[in-house]
Design an enzyme around this catalytic site. Structure first.
Site, mmCIF file in Angstrom:
data_model
loop_
_atom_site.group_PDB
_atom_site.id
_atom_site.type_symbol
_atom_site.label_atom_id
_atom_site.label_comp_id
_atom_site.label_asym_id
_atom_site.label_seq_id
_atom_site.Cartn_x
_atom_site.Cartn_y
_atom_site.Cartn_z
ATOM 1 N N ASP A 262 0.828 -1.214 0.000
ATOM 2 C CA ASP A 262 0.000 0.000 0.000
ATOM 3 C C ASP A 262 0.863 1.265 0.000
ATOM 4 O OD1 ASP A 262 -2.006 -1.823 0.161
ATOM 5 O OD2 ASP A 262 -2.662 -1.308 2.180
ATOM 6 N N ASP A 283 -0.524 -4.264 -3.779
ATOM 7 C CA ASP A 283 -1.502 -3.172 -3.933
ATOM 8 C C ASP A 283 -0.824 -1.818 -3.787
ATOM 9 O OD1 ASP A 283 -3.292 -5.302 -3.984
ATOM 10 O OD2 ASP A 283 -3.858 -5.065 -1.876
#
Length: 433
Positions: A262, A283
């Site tokens: 992230d 991600d």
């Protein structure tokens, strides 16, 4: 009480926590009270509530079901008084009842949202087109020694572009631009010279090294780094963000973002990334932004920092309904690194990512994309690859639901002006060269 509800609202709209029954009522009344203050022209308080509304996904907007009539009434009154532009300026037209009441929609070509009408004042007499410049130098030779103190010095509700020149150095601090600190130009010495570093890792919405809630933001030549996962190989990686961008009309030039899981939370709003470097493994570009990434490098680093035979994910786009104009477009980019990765997985039901005219290395797994929690609903996803090159660009073994865009759709997505710049806000930014 207000601070607690602020936290609950932020958690609810980012889908991190579902509020309980009593909290849902309190939140609804709280937002209603904030919105009602428009009648007394309490603009700064109203902006806070409108920012929460602006980034609500479809599921989060259910919190406002009980507010239709309270919102429609002032909407009708202000329409009669000719103040509809104020609602547009405050970015409330994305809320369905207001959109229908005010003007039937604030959307441009192909349903892409125009966003807020608020623009900062340029000073054409200045070479950077800013009102003035303040300096930050960690060695003590500027106006400030920390970036946060320089940001804090800017008046609340500022409407003129202000340049913060940040000299070379590693600034170990957690930096936040609040919603009322608009029109800021952060000008670093280069993405390998000026670094902002922190090691936050407590949770997704508190770990970011750099967070910006404000609209009208320009950043040039700065490296953002979350150092928590960047040590020796680890068996258990955690969410540790380098940047979190929530405001509309944010542009990043020649910046770098370092993390593993992230890395960059592209939360919402229209964002432009030009010649940036983004590194991560899981991600590492995620969120519900309506964003255009151009001539940028995406470096996959999971094999470097994670133990085991992980297969990571480059994107996790969070478009939540067919009505939303959000999505990630990558044009003329380079995607490479070490290990194997999916180009993206569906964080939300209508996830949308387009990769075009880019060079893809062999890190890309043959199937390319992952429906994640939306297996059986792949027809709602929009993942498309257009005119890419390199060993990872072979689409012969891609998922069967990879979208084939029409020439018209390609033209709309691959144009900065048509996708994120319908109102010409990029041309009205300070000079960055």
């Amino acid at each position: 009480m207000g601070a607690r509800l602020d936290k609950l609202i932020l958690e609810a709209i980012t889908n991190l926590n579902e509020p309980r029954g009593s909290d849902r009522v309190a939140i609804a009344l709280y937002i209603e009270a904030r919105l009602a203050k428009v009648f007394t022209m309490c603009f700064l308080e109203f902006l806070m509530a409108s920012k929460y509304v602006n980034i609500l996904p479809a599921s989060g907007r259910k919190l406002l079901n009980g507010l239709v009539f309270p919102l429609l009434l002032p909407c009708l009154i202000f329409s009669q008084l000719g103040f509809t532009s104020m609602f547009d300026t405050l970015n409330l037209v994305k809320l369905s009842p207001l959109r229908k009441c005010l003007n039937g929609g604030s959307f441009g070509l192909c349903g892409f949202a125009k966003g807020s009408a608020f623009l900062c004042k340029l000073n054409k007499a200045n070479p950077f087109k800013v009102a003035f410049t303040i300096t930050v130098d960690i060695a003590g030779h500027g106006n400030f020694t920390t970036i946060q103190s320089a940001i804090d010095s800017i008046p609340s509700g500022n409407a003129k572009w202000i340049r913060i020149q940040i000299f070379a150095g590693v600034y170990r601090e957690k930096v936040t631009i609040t919603y009322d600190k608009t029109c800021i130009f952060l000008d670093g010495a280069g993405s390998r010279e000026t670094f902002i570093e922190w090691d936050g890792h407590e949770s997704t919405n508190t770990s970011s090294t750099f967070t910006s809630y404000a609209e009208n933001l320009v950043v040039k030549g700065i490296g953002f780094k979350n150092t928590y996962n960047l040590g020796p190989k680890q068996n258990h990686l955690v969410q540790a963000l380098s940047a979190e961008i929530l405001g509309d009309k944010a542009a990043f030039y020649n910046c770098s973002f370092f993390g593993v899981q992230d890395t960059l939370w592209d939360v919402g709003g229209r964002h432009y990334f030009y010649q940036c470097y983004i590194q991560g493994g899981v991600d590492f570009i995620f969120g519900n932004g309506q964003s255009f990434y151009e001539q940028s490098v995406l470096y996959y680093s999971l094999e470097t920092y994670g133990n085991g035979t992980y297969i990571g994910y480059i994107t996790a786009q969070g478009r939540d309904s067919a009505e939303e104009s959000s999505g990630f477009v990558f044009k003329d980019c380079v995607i490479h690194g070490r290990g194997k990765a999916y180009l993206g997985r569906a964080w939300k039901a209508f996830s949308r990512v387009i990769i075009a005219n880019s060079k893809l290395s062999d890190i890309v797994v043959p199937v390319g994309w992952d429906a994640w929690q939306f297996v059986g609903h792949e027809d709602q996803l929009t993942y498309a690859e257009v005119d890419n090159s390199g060993p990872g660009a072979d689409t012969s073994k891609r998922v069967p639901w990879l979208k084939k865009l029409s020439a018209c759709e390609i033209n709309q997505f691959l144009s900065v002006d048509k996708f994120i710049n319908q109102d010409g806000w990029i041309a009205k930014l300070p000079t960055v060269n």
